[in-house]
Design a protein around this motif. Structure first.
Motif, PDB file in Angstrom:
ATOM      1  N   ASP A  73       0.811  -1.155   0.067  1.00 34.80           N
ATOM      2  CA  ASP A  73       0.142  -0.070   0.136  1.00 34.80           C
ATOM      3  C   ASP A  73       0.873   1.203  -0.031  1.00 34.80           C
ATOM      4  O   ASP A  73       1.884   1.551   0.981  1.00 34.80           O
ATOM      5  CB  ASP A  73      -0.835  -0.174   1.314  1.00 34.80           C
ATOM      6  N   THR A  75      -0.072   4.374   0.250  1.00 31.04           N
ATOM      7  CA  THR A  75      -0.485   5.327   1.353  1.00 31.04           C
ATOM      8  C   THR A  75       0.559   5.128   2.604  1.00 31.04           C
ATOM      9  O   THR A  75       0.794   5.820   3.217  1.00 31.04           O
ATOM     10  CB  THR A  75      -2.066   5.485   1.516  1.00 31.04           C
ATOM     11  N   ASP A  76       0.428   3.802   2.873  1.00 23.52           N
ATOM     12  CA  ASP A  76       0.920   3.316   4.239  1.00 23.52           C
ATOM     13  C   ASP A  76       2.487   3.554   4.387  1.00 23.52           C
ATOM     14  O   ASP A  76       3.001   4.020   5.135  1.00 23.52           O
ATOM     15  CB  ASP A  76       0.728   1.778   4.534  1.00 23.52           C
ATOM     16  N   ALA A  77       2.987   3.352   2.968  1.00 26.20           N
ATOM     17  CA  ALA A  77       4.465   3.621   2.878  1.00 26.20           C
ATOM     18  C   ALA A  77       4.817   5.068   3.018  1.00 26.20           C
ATOM     19  O   ALA A  77       5.941   5.342   3.664  1.00 26.20           O
ATOM     20  CB  ALA A  77       4.936   2.931   1.251  1.00 26.20           C
ATOM     21  N   VAL A  79       3.201   7.374   4.771  1.00 25.68           N
ATOM     22  CA  VAL A  79       2.756   7.614   6.345  1.00 25.68           C
ATOM     23  C   VAL A  79       4.017   7.346   7.081  1.00 25.68           C
ATOM     24  O   VAL A  79       4.238   8.004   8.139  1.00 25.68           O
ATOM     25  CB  VAL A  79       1.488   7.162   6.648  1.00 25.68           C
ATOM     26  N   ASP A  80       4.486   5.972   6.670  1.00 30.71           N
ATOM     27  CA  ASP A  80       5.709   5.455   7.502  1.00 30.71           C
ATOM     28  C   ASP A  80       7.094   6.347   7.151  1.00 30.71           C
ATOM     29  O   ASP A  80       7.458   6.794   8.020  1.00 30.71           O
ATOM     30  CB  ASP A  80       6.131   4.198   7.043  1.00 30.71           C
ATOM     31  N   THR A 115      -3.962  11.540   0.681  1.00 31.55           N
ATOM     32  CA  THR A 115      -4.345  10.807   1.802  1.00 31.55           C
ATOM     33  C   THR A 115      -3.436  10.973   2.783  1.00 31.55           C
ATOM     34  O   THR A 115      -3.643  10.882   3.912  1.00 31.55           O
ATOM     35  CB  THR A 115      -4.781   9.333   1.341  1.00 31.55           C
ATOM     36  N   ALA A 116      -1.994  10.868   2.670  1.00 36.75           N
ATOM     37  CA  ALA A 116      -1.105  10.892   3.574  1.00 36.75           C
ATOM     38  C   ALA A 116      -0.719  12.107   4.069  1.00 36.75           C
ATOM     39  O   ALA A 116      -0.059  12.336   4.956  1.00 36.75           O
ATOM     40  CB  ALA A 116       0.415  10.272   3.024  1.00 36.75           C
TER      41      ALA A 116
END
Length: 140
Positions: A73, A75-77, A79-80, A115-116
């Motif tokens: 994902d 977006t997850d990457a 955000v991290d 989104t992030a």
């Protein structure tokens, strides 16, 4: 350095176009066999140090995130990656170019960045097989 010398370096070292500066800490995420070694070495040449890896436990001035469609994902990457940055830091999202394995649609990159909570400022060709998208994090 003169403007002419700056432009010459940009042609010979694509990393010079990414805005890195000497002394910056640049963290690299998503390293794999397919990354562009010339670009990596160019970044190290500009900053005057080696890229730090995913195990680095302090904040970085910038993050270089190699990301392919099959990496999970986006977006997850992102955000991290934000959590690894110094205030006002930059993420360079490096994705395979159109037609290459792992290509990601620009709209998907834009959606994931929004989104992030990131702002997309520019996209450029950074290597033969890679496009770079500059993302900035909001000030905390």
């Amino acid at each position: 350095m003169s403007a002419t010398a700056d432009h010459a370096e940009e042609r010979t070292n694509p990393a010079a176009r990414l805005g890195f500066e000497p002394g910056q800490v640049v963290q690299e995420i998503g390293y794999d066999d397919d990354v562009d070694q010339d670009l990596r070495e160019g970044i190290e040449s500009v900053i005057g140090a080696e890229l730090v890896d995913e195990e680095y436990d302090d904040v970085a001035d910038a993050v270089v995130l190699w990301f392919r469609d099959e990496d999970g994902d986006l977006t997850d990457a992102l955000v991290d990656a934000i959590g690894l940055l110094e205030d006002g830091g930059t993420i360079w999202l490096l994705t395979p170019k159109t037609g290459r394995d792992g290509y990601i649609e620009p709209a998907e990159i834009n959606d994931a960045a929004q989104t992030a909570g990131l702002s997309q400022t520019k996209s450029i060709s950074v290597a033969k097989d890679w496009t770079g998208t500059r993302l900035t994090a909001p000030k905390r």
